[in-house]
Design an enzyme around this catalytic site. Sequence first.
Site, PDB file in Angstrom:
ATOM      1  N   CYS A 161       9.635 -20.801  -6.906  1.00 14.71           N
ATOM      2  CA  CYS A 161      10.165 -19.546  -7.449  1.00 14.71           C
ATOM      3  C   CYS A 161       9.484 -19.217  -8.768  1.00 14.71           C
ATOM      4  O   CYS A 161       8.995 -20.089  -9.489  1.00 14.71           O
ATOM      5  CB  CYS A 161      11.680 -19.627  -7.621  1.00 14.71           C
ATOM      6  N   GLY A 183      34.525 -14.401  23.140  1.00 17.96           N
ATOM      7  CA  GLY A 183      34.547 -14.390  24.594  1.00 17.96           C
ATOM      8  C   GLY A 183      33.385 -13.595  25.156  1.00 17.96           C
ATOM      9  O   GLY A 183      32.525 -13.096  24.423  1.00 17.96           O
ATOM     10  N   PRO A 184      33.356 -13.431  26.500  1.00 24.23           N
ATOM     11  CA  PRO A 184      32.242 -12.741  27.147  1.00 24.23           C
ATOM     12  C   PRO A 184      32.015 -11.329  26.617  1.00 24.23           C
ATOM     13  O   PRO A 184      30.874 -10.897  26.462  1.00 24.23           O
ATOM     14  CB  PRO A 184      32.653 -12.715  28.627  1.00 24.23           C
ATOM     15  N   THR A 223      32.709  -9.975  23.567  1.00 21.47           N
ATOM     16  CA  THR A 223      32.107  -9.986  22.231  1.00 21.47           C
ATOM     17  C   THR A 223      30.651 -10.422  22.295  1.00 21.47           C
ATOM     18  O   THR A 223      29.774  -9.793  21.690  1.00 21.47           O
ATOM     19  CB  THR A 223      32.892 -10.925  21.299  1.00 21.47           C
ATOM     20  N   ASP A 265      43.619 -17.866  22.274  1.00 18.66           N
ATOM     21  CA  ASP A 265      43.377 -19.268  21.916  1.00 18.66           C
ATOM     22  C   ASP A 265      43.988 -19.674  20.579  1.00 18.66           C
ATOM     23  O   ASP A 265      44.129 -20.870  20.306  1.00 18.66           O
ATOM     24  CB  ASP A 265      41.869 -19.534  21.865  1.00 18.66           C
ATOM     25  N   GLU A 301      11.797 -28.885  -6.666  1.00 15.53           N
ATOM     26  CA  GLU A 301      10.672 -29.274  -7.506  1.00 15.53           C
ATOM     27  C   GLU A 301      11.137 -29.979  -8.781  1.00 15.53           C
ATOM     28  O   GLU A 301      10.546 -30.973  -9.221  1.00 15.53           O
ATOM     29  CB  GLU A 301       9.837 -28.043  -7.871  1.00 15.53           C
ATOM     30  N   TRP A 307      40.083 -25.962  27.566  1.00 15.02           N
ATOM     31  CA  TRP A 307      38.923 -26.599  26.955  1.00 15.02           C
ATOM     32  C   TRP A 307      37.940 -26.978  28.053  1.00 15.02           C
ATOM     33  O   TRP A 307      38.280 -27.717  28.973  1.00 15.02           O
ATOM     34  CB  TRP A 307      39.337 -27.861  26.200  1.00 15.02           C
TER      35      TRP A 307
END
Length: 345
Positions: free
Chosen positions: A80, A290-291, A293, A205, A53, A175
């Site tokens: 605000c 990964g899967p 997590t 990795d 603003e 990759w």
Amino acid sequence: MIIDETYMQRCLDLAVKGLGNVAPNPLVGCVIVHEGKIIGEGFHVQFGGPHAEVNAVNSVLPELKQLLPESTLYVNLEPCSHFGKTPPCADMIIANKIPGVVIGSNDPNPKVAGDGIRKLKEAGIEVVTGILKQESDFLNRRFITHHTKHRPYIILKWAQSADGFMSPVGDKQMWLTNDASRKLTHQWRSEEQAIMVGKRTVEIDNPALTVRLVKGKNPVRIVIDKDLSLKITNRIFKEEGQLFIYNEDVDDSEDSKLNLIKIDFEQDVLPQIMKHLYSKEIQSIIVEGGPYTLKQFIDRNLWDEARIFTTEHVLKDGKKSPELNGKIINEEVVEGDKLVVKVNA
């Protein structure tokens, strides 16, 4: 109403320019209109700097300042009403005698939460709310989640082969996505405040978890390492930016770069981590693990958005990709990689 929506869309287009630079503040754009013509506009550019603003009013040419008492101010979030790093925008609007204000979303921050609208109305200003509310809420989904759910906005991201595998047999690094998709991923990292991977991802990795392919600020890197066994030679210890390591023994957050945070591994760790991130005003996190997590978040229904690349590679075997329901909000092809974006609806 259509006219109001047109100007509010301009506010949203301006606001998104602050992505990656204003957190933990919200994304806000503002336009000032006099008799169907925009005479001023601005957006919140940088955390700690002037709000949208203020920038919009300051952009009005000196010879047009006299038109402010006859103009309408459009803004995608309630102005605000409190003193923070800058004075209240509601007071500034009142001081400039702007007679009408059109708002997209109400501000969920307890320091505002309707008080900005109240101030404007008590000053005799005509206030219209809820214009492009859905779009305004989605733009500030990180900010709103932080203040309503008291945790960061959680984005899950992964890449998978055409036959549904995330990685080949044998924990080999591979990759899957193309260069364009990897660059887009780095752009996403620059837009979020934190990034999280699993310990095994770091070990296999050795990622940097930076935004080196684009311009922007590196996110806070997050890893769960219960017994602090990760090698100091890993790239995450060498790259610029903060690193949070959640473990069971050491609590040392004094270092500006390496922060060790002790949590209770006898309890569910993810809610503890989200609570800590909330306390640090980290409003968004992208999970690239990964899967295993990713599944921890999915099983707890602890996610808001998912970005999934499906590539042309065929692996035939390996680590299966997670299964995830959700509402698809976008589908596109990034130079051969199919990208699907879902929200937890």
